[in-house]
Design a protein around this motif. Sequence first.
Motif, PDB file in Angstrom:
ATOM      1  N   ASP A 123      25.447 -19.617 -31.434  1.00  0.00           N
ATOM      2  CA  ASP A 123      26.636 -18.952 -31.981  1.00  0.00           C
ATOM      3  C   ASP A 123      26.752 -17.517 -31.474  1.00  0.00           C
ATOM      4  O   ASP A 123      27.836 -17.058 -31.100  1.00  0.00           O
ATOM      5  CB  ASP A 123      26.587 -18.927 -33.511  1.00  0.00           C
ATOM      6  N   LEU A 124      25.625 -16.811 -31.514  1.00  0.00           N
ATOM      7  CA  LEU A 124      25.631 -15.408 -31.098  1.00  0.00           C
ATOM      8  C   LEU A 124      25.870 -15.285 -29.592  1.00  0.00           C
ATOM      9  O   LEU A 124      26.694 -14.488 -29.132  1.00  0.00           O
ATOM     10  CB  LEU A 124      24.285 -14.759 -31.452  1.00  0.00           C
ATOM     11  N   THR A 125      25.159 -16.103 -28.813  1.00  0.00           N
ATOM     12  CA  THR A 125      25.272 -16.021 -27.361  1.00  0.00           C
ATOM     13  C   THR A 125      26.648 -16.470 -26.895  1.00  0.00           C
ATOM     14  O   THR A 125      27.238 -15.881 -25.983  1.00  0.00           O
ATOM     15  CB  THR A 125      24.170 -16.876 -26.697  1.00  0.00           C
ATOM     16  N   GLY A 126      27.173 -17.511 -27.525  1.00  0.00           N
ATOM     17  CA  GLY A 126      28.517 -17.978 -27.179  1.00  0.00           C
ATOM     18  C   GLY A 126      29.555 -16.911 -27.463  1.00  0.00           C
ATOM     19  O   GLY A 126      30.496 -16.722 -26.682  1.00  0.00           O
ATOM     20  N   PHE A 127      29.389 -16.209 -28.560  1.00  0.00           N
ATOM     21  CA  PHE A 127      30.301 -15.115 -28.896  1.00  0.00           C
ATOM     22  C   PHE A 127      30.205 -14.029 -27.821  1.00  0.00           C
ATOM     23  O   PHE A 127      31.226 -13.560 -27.287  1.00  0.00           O
ATOM     24  CB  PHE A 127      29.945 -14.568 -30.277  1.00  0.00           C
ATOM     25  N   ALA A 128      28.969 -13.655 -27.475  1.00  0.00           N
ATOM     26  CA  ALA A 128      28.796 -12.635 -26.436  1.00  0.00           C
ATOM     27  C   ALA A 128      29.435 -13.091 -25.124  1.00  0.00           C
ATOM     28  O   ALA A 128      30.171 -12.334 -24.475  1.00  0.00           O
ATOM     29  CB  ALA A 128      27.311 -12.323 -26.238  1.00  0.00           C
ATOM     30  N   LYS A 186      33.091 -23.209 -31.142  1.00  0.00           N
ATOM     31  CA  LYS A 186      33.100 -22.184 -32.194  1.00  0.00           C
ATOM     32  C   LYS A 186      31.895 -21.289 -32.018  1.00  0.00           C
ATOM     33  O   LYS A 186      30.762 -21.761 -31.924  1.00  0.00           O
ATOM     34  CB  LYS A 186      33.020 -22.841 -33.575  1.00  0.00           C
ATOM     35  N   THR A 187      32.137 -19.997 -31.979  1.00  0.00           N
ATOM     36  CA  THR A 187      31.030 -19.053 -31.872  1.00  0.00           C
ATOM     37  C   THR A 187      31.228 -18.006 -32.949  1.00  0.00           C
ATOM     38  O   THR A 187      32.320 -17.894 -33.507  1.00  0.00           O
ATOM     39  CB  THR A 187      31.031 -18.339 -30.512  1.00  0.00           C
ATOM     40  N   GLY A 188      30.213 -17.222 -33.231  1.00  0.00           N
ATOM     41  CA  GLY A 188      30.445 -16.176 -34.216  1.00  0.00           C
ATOM     42  C   GLY A 188      29.197 -15.555 -34.786  1.00  0.00           C
ATOM     43  O   GLY A 188      28.064 -15.970 -34.500  1.00  0.00           O
ATOM     44  N   ILE A 189      29.446 -14.529 -35.576  1.00  0.00           N
ATOM     45  CA  ILE A 189      28.384 -13.850 -36.318  1.00  0.00           C
ATOM     46  C   ILE A 189      28.810 -13.778 -37.787  1.00  0.00           C
ATOM     47  O   ILE A 189      29.947 -14.103 -38.132  1.00  0.00           O
ATOM     48  CB  ILE A 189      28.100 -12.430 -35.761  1.00  0.00           C
ATOM     49  N   ASN A 190      27.876 -13.345 -38.615  1.00  0.00           N
ATOM     50  CA  ASN A 190      28.172 -13.210 -40.040  1.00  0.00           C
ATOM     51  C   ASN A 190      28.651 -11.796 -40.350  1.00  0.00           C
ATOM     52  O   ASN A 190      28.368 -10.853 -39.614  1.00  0.00           O
ATOM     53  CB  ASN A 190      26.923 -13.525 -40.858  1.00  0.00           C
ATOM     54  N   SER A 191      29.384 -11.686 -41.437  1.00  0.00           N
ATOM     55  CA  SER A 191      29.813 -10.366 -41.926  1.00  0.00           C
ATOM     56  C   SER A 191      29.237 -10.237 -43.323  1.00  0.00           C
ATOM     57  O   SER A 191      28.811 -11.221 -43.924  1.00  0.00           O
ATOM     58  CB  SER A 191      31.337 -10.331 -41.968  1.00  0.00           C
ATOM     59  N   LYS A 244      29.832 -15.830 -43.990  1.00  0.00           N
ATOM     60  CA  LYS A 244      29.221 -16.412 -42.803  1.00  0.00           C
ATOM     61  C   LYS A 244      30.287 -16.742 -41.752  1.00  0.00           C
ATOM     62  O   LYS A 244      31.361 -17.240 -42.094  1.00  0.00           O
ATOM     63  CB  LYS A 244      28.541 -17.697 -43.273  1.00  0.00           C
ATOM     64  N   ASN A 245      29.972 -16.480 -40.511  1.00  0.00           N
ATOM     65  CA  ASN A 245      30.827 -16.895 -39.386  1.00  0.00           C
ATOM     66  C   ASN A 245      32.257 -16.373 -39.486  1.00  0.00           C
ATOM     67  O   ASN A 245      33.177 -16.993 -38.959  1.00  0.00           O
ATOM     68  CB  ASN A 245      30.881 -18.428 -39.286  1.00  0.00           C
ATOM     69  N   LEU A 246      32.459 -15.256 -40.163  1.00  0.00           N
ATOM     70  CA  LEU A 246      33.822 -14.752 -40.344  1.00  0.00           C
ATOM     71  C   LEU A 246      34.323 -13.993 -39.117  1.00  0.00           C
ATOM     72  O   LEU A 246      35.500 -13.670 -39.020  1.00  0.00           O
ATOM     73  CB  LEU A 246      33.915 -13.862 -41.590  1.00  0.00           C
ATOM     74  N   ILE A 247      33.419 -13.715 -38.178  1.00  0.00           N
ATOM     75  CA  ILE A 247      33.813 -12.971 -36.978  1.00  0.00           C
ATOM     76  C   ILE A 247      33.350 -13.750 -35.757  1.00  0.00           C
ATOM     77  O   ILE A 247      32.166 -14.064 -35.632  1.00  0.00           O
ATOM     78  CB  ILE A 247      33.188 -11.558 -36.997  1.00  0.00           C
TER      79      ILE A 247
END
Lengths: 377, 377
Positions: free
Chosen positions: B119-124, B152-157, B161-164
């Motif tokens: 998720d993190l790497t895909g977002f990056a 779907k990629t993302g980080i938590n806020s 969870k996964n809102l960004i």
Amino acid sequence: MTQAPSSPVRRSVRVALGERSYDILIGPGLIAAAGAEIGSRMKGRRVAVITDEHVAPIYLEPFMRSLSASGIEAVSQVLPAGEKTKSFPHLMDVCDGVLGARIERNDAVVALGGGVIGDLTGFAAGIVRRGSRFIQVPTSLLAQVDSSVGGKTGINSRHGKNLIGVFHQPDLVLADTDVLDTLSPREFRAGYAEVAKYGLIDKPEFFAWLERSWRDIFAGGDARIEAIATSCQAKADVVAADERENGLRALLNLGHTFGHALEAATEYDSHRLVHGEGVSIGMVLAHQFSARMNLASPDDARRVEAHLGEVGLPISMAQIPGVLPPVETLMDAIAQDKKVKSGKLTFILTRGIGQSFVADDVPASEVLAFLKDKHPK
Amino acid sequence: MTQAPSSPVRRSVRVALGERSYDILIGPGLIAAAGAEIGSRMKGRRVAVITDEHVAPIYLEPFMRSLSASGIEAVSQVLPAGEKTKSFPHLMDVCDGVLGARIERNDAVVALGGGVIGDLTGFAAGIVRRGSRFIQVPTSLLAQVDSSVGGKTGINSRHGKNLIGVFHQPDLVLADTDVLDTLSPREFRAGYAEVAKYGLIDKPEFFAWLERSWRDIFAGGDARIEAIATSCQAKADVVAADERENGLRALLNLGHTFGHALEAATEYDSHRLVHGEGVSIGMVLAHQFSARMNLASPDDARRVEAHLGEVGLPISMAQIPGVLPPVETLMDAIAQDKKVKSGKLTFILTRGIGQSFVADDVPASEVLAFLKDKHPK
């Protein structure tokens, strides 16, 4: 700002991107009319307004009042002004603020400000809930004719400018031309560099009109609105043809590879150089380099230099205050610029006024030799 | 891991998304074969490999060796393991690392790890240069059947969870089934919850096969590969029909609204609850709530409970170690979950095994009353 516009002149430019199409409204009084324009276009009734310390004291209150008068609930967040705001910490702030305001899918995130606020806020809107509605209210000429059209958003990295971001199209752009009266002459000129760029890319008649009419454009009124609408339409046409910058859209980078390198070389210090000034010098360099490569006549380069110089824009590296880093540092910034493919340098070069093209195999050695000639040492 | 696979069994699932289509390869020995598979598919010759402290000691060295043997230059970055890594600071680290490694447009960013790393790497990868090539090498069952498919990629806020994040499709997924042998039983079970989910959404025969064959799947071999391929194909079909989650794709959230609320309630503490366990309890709750609303037979809820309980997954809130926050806090987390439209609650409910549907007008009062019944106090 809270009265209806005295002049009825208003232009509208459509950015045609299928289901992501949107309108750019250009004209006086649009901040006062924002609530009505936004309210009639969106289903949700909440917005988060992101702005900066320079814009907030002048426009935030009338903008919020206009929203409120149309029954739109709004929260606002004021960020520091300046390029350094395009950073991860501020991106995180904005995302947190938007989520904290419980902006949902039918609601919207609004950028009220110049290019920095637009780029940062658009990026935040693009990643909150993996894409939220986004409205741009650009308050600088640069933002009105460039960054608010086309969906490029982003922040800077220590490795370079705008290297991190997303494509995220706005749902609406409100370009209030009244706000340009409060810009400093220097800031107006910087935005004008991007107006001139559209002529230099592929509109020689527009460039010729600018050479004749720039004083009217700087003075305000219909010529200004015409120049902004032509610029927005030019950019909209390119973006519609090539949304993700696989080809044609690269032409919009005329002057930008050199320009970005100069911005990096001056550490994004706006006292020394702002983006539009970097683009101005960059466009002159691109025309000079094209002449040196025997692609274009040196007369065209001189014409570009003469016009941009006449309006008061910098046209050579020597005009940048302070000491520039050596040519090798500039080359390094150029290589790290995102318009690079497998080590080859990609530049926008030209065959003359309004005849720009993408050159994707420019030898680094030629660029280096050229920059050594032009560098003020 | 460095030898060619002893078994020739390999499945391939195509995710059909027009020009963003890609293959998921599933089978043994794919880490050892990574260099050949990646090298034959990409033009660039550089990759940045992102992994975590748990995966690196086991798989990073053989993976890098495989790349190197195929002439691919690779740099690696090792992050802390765990859900807290899905944060802005680590996102910034990865972006900086990828840019520092001069990964260009034909090169790729590789996620070697479980869902957090993916998720993190895909977002990056999705935001570096506004979108870079991305390869997933999922090392957990959960990542192989869920997060590595669909973009779907993302980080938590701090708001959830996964809102960004962004939608960013990988160019290739290599699901090496050998790596599943090193998972703890608890981690394998957590991934299995998502396998069962595909049956519960719309494949009653698959769910019945799982009831009969789960011991074979847990033991490894062909049944496991079959279960993973069926799961990937199920998700690929949904994603191909609805890439941006405007409708059908929401079905993949079966069990997730309750599950995410429980993850938030346990502060993403993996000692208390991991994602798949939250989904397991969430799926049971979704079936029980559907029965309570007279949408489905209570027998179906009992069958789901029986199967998930038999494989060793938690099936009630009472099984979560430690004290849960009050029901009101759970409701607040549910309301902030991203599947919300103008205040109405959206849930995936069911009319029976394999008959899930999107209910977008679930009364909050009913959910509250139901949770009060089920809450262990």
